[in-house]
Motif scaffolding. Sequence first.
Motif, mmCIF file in Angstrom:
data_model
loop_
_atom_site.group_PDB
_atom_site.id
_atom_site.type_symbol
_atom_site.label_atom_id
_atom_site.label_comp_id
_atom_site.label_asym_id
_atom_site.label_seq_id
_atom_site.Cartn_x
_atom_site.Cartn_y
_atom_site.Cartn_z
ATOM 1 N N HIS A 37 0.819 -1.217 0.000
ATOM 2 C CA HIS A 37 0.000 0.000 0.000
ATOM 3 C C HIS A 37 0.854 1.268 0.000
ATOM 4 N N LYS A 38 2.071 1.145 0.455
ATOM 5 C CA LYS A 38 2.989 2.281 0.495
ATOM 6 C C LYS A 38 3.533 2.606 -0.904
ATOM 7 N N TRP A 39 3.621 1.599 -1.760
ATOM 8 C CA TRP A 39 4.269 1.774 -3.057
ATOM 9 C C TRP A 39 3.340 1.702 -4.254
ATOM 10 N N LEU A 40 2.285 0.897 -4.172
ATOM 11 C CA LEU A 40 1.448 0.666 -5.351
ATOM 12 C C LEU A 40 0.169 1.495 -5.332
ATOM 13 N N PRO A 41 -0.168 2.116 -6.452
ATOM 14 C CA PRO A 41 -1.397 2.919 -6.508
ATOM 15 C C PRO A 41 -2.629 2.027 -6.365
ATOM 16 N N GLY A 42 -3.622 2.545 -5.683
ATOM 17 C CA GLY A 42 -4.880 1.834 -5.549
ATOM 18 C C GLY A 42 -4.924 0.795 -4.443
ATOM 19 N N ILE A 43 -3.806 0.525 -3.801
ATOM 20 C CA ILE A 43 -3.772 -0.433 -2.697
ATOM 21 C C ILE A 43 -3.970 0.352 -1.403
ATOM 22 N N ARG A 60 0.894 -12.255 2.941
ATOM 23 C CA ARG A 60 0.363 -10.916 3.146
ATOM 24 C C ARG A 60 -1.060 -10.832 2.605
ATOM 25 N N TYR A 61 -1.830 -9.951 3.216
ATOM 26 C CA TYR A 61 -3.178 -9.608 2.754
ATOM 27 C C TYR A 61 -3.062 -8.253 2.077
ATOM 28 N N VAL A 62 -3.587 -8.135 0.863
ATOM 29 C CA VAL A 62 -3.559 -6.892 0.105
ATOM 30 C C VAL A 62 -5.001 -6.530 -0.239
ATOM 31 N N GLY A 63 -5.426 -5.305 0.117
ATOM 32 C CA GLY A 63 -6.803 -4.905 -0.139
ATOM 33 C C GLY A 63 -6.925 -3.521 -0.742
ATOM 34 N N SER A 64 -7.970 -3.365 -1.564
ATOM 35 C CA SER A 64 -8.279 -2.086 -2.204
ATOM 36 C C SER A 64 -9.779 -1.846 -2.111
ATOM 37 N N PHE A 158 1.907 0.165 -15.508
ATOM 38 C CA PHE A 158 1.518 1.388 -14.803
ATOM 39 C C PHE A 158 1.864 1.294 -13.318
ATOM 40 N N SER A 159 1.537 0.171 -12.698
ATOM 41 C CA SER A 159 1.792 -0.006 -11.263
ATOM 42 C C SER A 159 3.282 0.037 -10.960
ATOM 43 N N LEU A 160 4.077 -0.615 -11.797
ATOM 44 C CA LEU A 160 5.521 -0.625 -11.571
ATOM 45 C C LEU A 160 6.116 0.768 -11.733
ATOM 46 N N GLN A 161 5.673 1.514 -12.742
ATOM 47 C CA GLN A 161 6.172 2.882 -12.935
ATOM 48 C C GLN A 161 5.852 3.745 -11.714
ATOM 49 N N ALA A 162 4.621 3.637 -11.222
ATOM 50 C CA ALA A 162 4.223 4.412 -10.039
ATOM 51 C C ALA A 162 5.036 3.998 -8.822
ATOM 52 N N MET A 163 5.242 2.683 -8.653
ATOM 53 C CA MET A 163 6.038 2.195 -7.525
ATOM 54 C C MET A 163 7.466 2.725 -7.605
ATOM 55 N N ALA A 164 8.065 2.667 -8.779
ATOM 56 C CA ALA A 164 9.442 3.133 -8.954
ATOM 57 C C ALA A 164 9.561 4.618 -8.647
ATOM 58 N N GLU A 165 8.595 5.423 -9.089
ATOM 59 C CA GLU A 165 8.626 6.862 -8.814
ATOM 60 C C GLU A 165 8.533 7.138 -7.316
ATOM 61 N N LYS A 166 7.615 6.463 -6.637
ATOM 62 C CA LYS A 166 7.467 6.668 -5.187
ATOM 63 C C LYS A 166 8.715 6.231 -4.442
ATOM 64 N N MET A 167 9.241 5.068 -4.814
ATOM 65 C CA MET A 167 10.426 4.542 -4.143
ATOM 66 C C MET A 167 11.634 5.444 -4.388
ATOM 67 N N ASP A 168 11.811 5.876 -5.628
ATOM 68 C CA ASP A 168 12.933 6.743 -5.971
ATOM 69 C C ASP A 168 12.888 8.025 -5.151
ATOM 70 N N LYS A 169 11.709 8.627 -5.091
ATOM 71 C CA LYS A 169 11.544 9.879 -4.341
ATOM 72 C C LYS A 169 11.811 9.670 -2.843
#
Length: 175
Positions: A37-43, A60-64, A158-169
Amino acid sequence: MAAQEESKWEGKATAELKGAKAQKVWETLVEDFCAAHKWLPGIDTCHLVEGAKGEVGAVRYVGSTVPASEEGGEAKVNWCRERLVKVDHGGRSLSYQILDSNVGMKEYVATLTVLAPAAAAAASSDGGDELGCQIEWSYVSDPIVGMTREGFSGYVSFSLQAMAEKMDKELQSAA
């Protein structure tokens, strides 16, 4: 057509991080396996339900939350339970599989690999410590109910790009 529908979907996406070191990204992926949820959009939520954090066997449990529709449909929660099935610290790679879900996914295994810059990896026995790396997300899945192969591939990318941007920042600001 039926044979194509029954075949496995396989795909891969890659995203670049310019300001984070490969080893730090790897450590974050393993340590934060239960923080999607910290890295992926919509989680909205992700937490450990079984095993030890970052170790093979962890579940792990993952919910949206899906908001109520304008047509009067009620809000609902989409969820998955996922098991960490492989961790390769030397290769900076982890794999997980979906155990069960309510989102039309049956058999699904994903592998996340952190790749160091080629020049740094070649020059150093520890894979280099230069800034910049890539995350590769590969998967094998049964066809997913309600999705096309192309739609799912786009979602992963899309999810990986968003995760990479958040992690990089975040990793740049923590350095």
